[in-house]
Design an enzyme around this catalytic site. Sequence first.
Site, PDB file in Angstrom:
ATOM      1  N   GLU A 184       0.694  -1.166  -0.078  1.00 46.53           N
ATOM      2  CA  GLU A 184       0.128  -0.027  -0.020  1.00 46.53           C
ATOM      3  C   GLU A 184       0.915   1.243   0.190  1.00 46.53           C
ATOM      4  OE1 GLU A 184      -0.522  -2.702   1.792  1.00 46.53           O
ATOM      5  OE2 GLU A 184      -2.557  -3.487   0.956  1.00 46.53           O
ATOM      6  N   HIS A 235     -11.140  -5.777   8.779  1.00 43.45           N
ATOM      7  CA  HIS A 235     -11.824  -5.497   7.370  1.00 43.45           C
ATOM      8  C   HIS A 235     -13.175  -4.722   7.714  1.00 43.45           C
ATOM      9  CE1 HIS A 235      -9.380  -9.118   6.338  1.00 43.45           C
ATOM     10  NE2 HIS A 235      -9.961  -8.894   5.061  1.00 43.45           N
TER      11      HIS A 235
HETATM   12  C1  LIG Z   1      -1.561  -4.795   4.060  1.00 47.32           C
HETATM   13  C2  LIG Z   1      -2.596  -5.905   3.490  1.00 47.32           C
HETATM   14  N1  LIG Z   1      -2.919  -5.421   2.158  1.00 47.32           N
HETATM   15  C3  LIG Z   1      -3.833  -6.228   1.447  1.00 47.32           C
HETATM   16  C4  LIG Z   1      -4.815  -7.353   2.052  1.00 47.32           C
HETATM   17  C5  LIG Z   1      -5.473  -8.162   1.461  1.00 47.32           C
HETATM   18  N2  LIG Z   1      -5.138  -9.430   1.122  1.00 47.32           N
HETATM   19  C6  LIG Z   1      -5.323 -10.494   1.992  1.00 47.32           C
HETATM   20  S1  LIG Z   1      -4.305 -11.795   1.396  1.00 47.32           S
HETATM   21  C7  LIG Z   1      -3.686 -11.199   0.118  1.00 47.32           C
HETATM   22  C8  LIG Z   1      -2.815 -12.034  -0.984  1.00 47.32           C
HETATM   23  C9  LIG Z   1      -1.928 -12.180  -0.180  1.00 47.32           C
HETATM   24  O1  LIG Z   1      -0.914 -13.064  -1.204  1.00 47.32           O
HETATM   25  P1  LIG Z   1       0.252 -13.912  -0.647  1.00 47.32           P
HETATM   26  O2  LIG Z   1       1.156 -13.211   0.360  1.00 47.32           O
HETATM   27  O3  LIG Z   1       0.923 -14.530  -1.729  1.00 47.32           O
HETATM   28  O4  LIG Z   1      -0.324 -15.127   0.486  1.00 47.32           O
HETATM   29  P2  LIG Z   1      -1.426 -16.162   0.096  1.00 47.32           P
HETATM   30  O5  LIG Z   1      -2.847 -15.435   0.200  1.00 47.32           O
HETATM   31  O6  LIG Z   1      -1.207 -16.688  -1.280  1.00 47.32           O
HETATM   32  O7  LIG Z   1      -1.154 -17.149   1.056  1.00 47.32           O
HETATM   33  C10 LIG Z   1      -4.175  -9.529   0.135  1.00 47.32           C
HETATM   34  C11 LIG Z   1      -3.866  -8.648  -0.835  1.00 47.32           C
HETATM   35  C12 LIG Z   1      -4.001  -7.462   3.475  1.00 47.32           C
HETATM   36  N3  LIG Z   1      -4.507  -8.711   4.077  1.00 47.32           N
HETATM   37  N4  LIG Z   1      -3.120  -6.934   3.859  1.00 47.32           N
END
Ligand SMILES: Cc1ncc(C[n+]2csc(CCOP(=O)(O)OP(=O)(O)O)c2C)c(N)n1
Lengths: 381, 333
Positions: B60, B129
């Site tokens: 972000e 959320h």
């Molecule tokens: C700071 C933040 N930004 C956005 C999100 C929304 N979000 C939740 S999971 C995710 C993707 C995460 O991907 P990754 O790190 O590859 O983990 P995975 O879900 O594949 O285990 C996002 C963008 C969040 N939880 N925290």
Amino acid sequence: MSTIVTRPHRSDDLSDAERDFVQLVTPDGQRRPHPVFDPFLADVTPALIADLYEDLLVVRRIDAEATALQRQGELGLWPPVLGQEAAQVGSAHALRSDDFAFTSYRESAVAYCRGVKVADLLRIWRGTSHGAWDPYEVKIAVPAIVIGVQTLHATGYALGCQKKGSDTVAITYFGDGATSQGDVNEAMVFAASFRAPVVFFCQNNQWAISEPVGLQSHTRLSDRAPGFGIPSLRIDGNDVLAVLAATRMALDRARGGGGPTFIEAVTYRMGPHTTSDDPTRYRDKAELETWARRDPIDRIAAHLDSLGELTDALRARVTATCDAVAADLRAACLALDPPHPLTMFDNVYAHPHSGIDRQRSQFAAYLAMFEQPGTSPEAGA
Amino acid sequence: MPTLTLAKAITAGLRRSLDSDDRVLLLGEDIGALGGVFRVTDGLQRDFGADRVMDMPLAESGIIGTAIGLAMAGYRPVCEIQFDGFIYPAFDQIVSQLAKMHYRTGGTVRMPITIRVPYGGGIGAVEHHSESPEAYFAHTAGLRVVTCSNPQDAHTMIQQSIACDDPVMFFEPKRRYWTKGEVADVADPPGLGRARIVLPGIDVTVVTYGPLVATALEAAAAASADGVSIEVIDLRSLSPIDFDTVTDSVRRTGRLVITHEAQQSGGLGAEIAAVVTERCFDALRAAPVRVTGFDIPYPAASVEEHFLPDLDRLLDGVDRVLDRANSLSGWTA
Ligand SMILES: Cc1ncc(C[n+]2csc(CCOP(=O)(O)OP(=O)(O)O)c2C)c(N)n1
Ligand SMILES: [Mg+2]
């Protein structure tokens, strides 16, 4: 570029391909000898492999049951582990009981292997609590939902262990997407600066919700760590023995004062991001099919079979365990009731806080208006 | 006049802005093929291309920081933060950089950046959320802060925000995304900073914004059955606040209740109560009352209904300003 960059672990016996990707069991179940990693599996008997096999199936069953509970309206949300079982079970099995894990939200299999009770796996997803379990009891922090934050916590915890002179190691789990966050990069800087005894365990499941890993990085994720002065390994995350061996190597290095290691466990998120997600909007069926052929559980089953160990007795034992855990999980879920509304004021501070105390008693007075005389838990407040 | 959900009204507004101004770019996580987790950007990457509707790496601070640079290069970035609770990694870029750039450069560098934030609770979500962080931003000089409560406003206000040369925090009431309403192209819409009286009344002024406008209207309907006439004001803008509309109303009713989901201490309600007290103390027939979220972290979903101001809590606040029996009757300050 080689992904095993620390000299003591660099072996000239390794081909480039092997350096780039540690795999000890092939997808068809053949065990490949490996001069560098075999010593870390010296104690691995068929019985231990059978235990890993059992845990892999149990965590897959937990995942299926929790997904079903979400579909039935009993959980608000569930982030599936499907496809990543070996990465989580293999690494969790490498930990010593005092080692401390700092995970994101998808590591229910790590939590299970750490001894977290099945009810505790579900609390945050059923919405009955933010705090899933007592982190000190099970040596695993509560799941981090804000991406990447836990990597710094792990680094700090590791520094604390180092300062106290203990040989406890911290391990942090995060995703491919998380590697873009500032916190994760700062964690690597701090860990390297102080040679903190921390293992960075990155599950590259190829996706961050709808974003492919290629958007986060134009190099292999494992190639980033050396830039911070942190040696890295790129391993087959669907090979439970490779994961176990590599994590043990990294833990040993940290315990011995060698500092942090970064492990990129290459795996795949077979399910949706969470039960709210619709992956058909952004990913190919063909990709899913390719990865289905690399299933981590099929692989270890084939390996056990090749050892003559995939017996009816083992299958029966595993089925019985899975059924029992699934039944426990369902019963525990249904027994998780919403807390009393006034408990939401608890634990905001460690010491009494006049502002909270006042709001709590005013809200108690408000709730009392809706109750029959005498039934208020705060009667007289 | 098409009937659209609030979410689709924003989509339509974004489409308008992308269409009418080549400098408009959309930046965010999962806003491309997925169309955003709430589908607000659905179809926009397909229609305007990945050069203008850009999936960003998962960071972000990175999104807002690069938007600042893009703005300096002449673009008008519209950034999506996936959920309220994920805006904090960008806090420094928003508060110390974006908000101050125009001031710091003596008005030379403009920051026409819109930051869209789905906010608020009531959807049964996990931690981070359901938050209402608007007060942090309203407290920050240099940012305009707005929030919509209905599809028509969503549609016009998003376009006005994108057209504005100041940075605009655009808060979207996520539990009202599915609220439907008619959306027209209004020739002369109210300015971005203007509040609106959504229901005229004579006994009590209820000031609110975003997700609780609908709740206030329900409360007003219930109160009118009870002989109490509530005037409901939708602030629409939280920085600046259209105090003229608020004080005019309070001068007529003599009673003020402010309601928001955000925690009470240091919140918008405190500011409104203070300004109204300063400007129309003589007209007040009762002390202003705030009905808000409690000063606790947003709680677990199974108790969120108790955290969120609802019809009953709002009417209890109305009873307080009317000096009728209420939950705090006999309560000593
Ligand atoms: C700071 C933040 N930004 C956005 C999100 C929304 N979000 C939740 S999971 C995710 C993707 C995460 O991907 P990754 O790190 O590859 O983990 P995975 O879900 O594949 O285990 C996002 C963008 C969040 N939880 N925290
Ligand atoms: Mg991922």
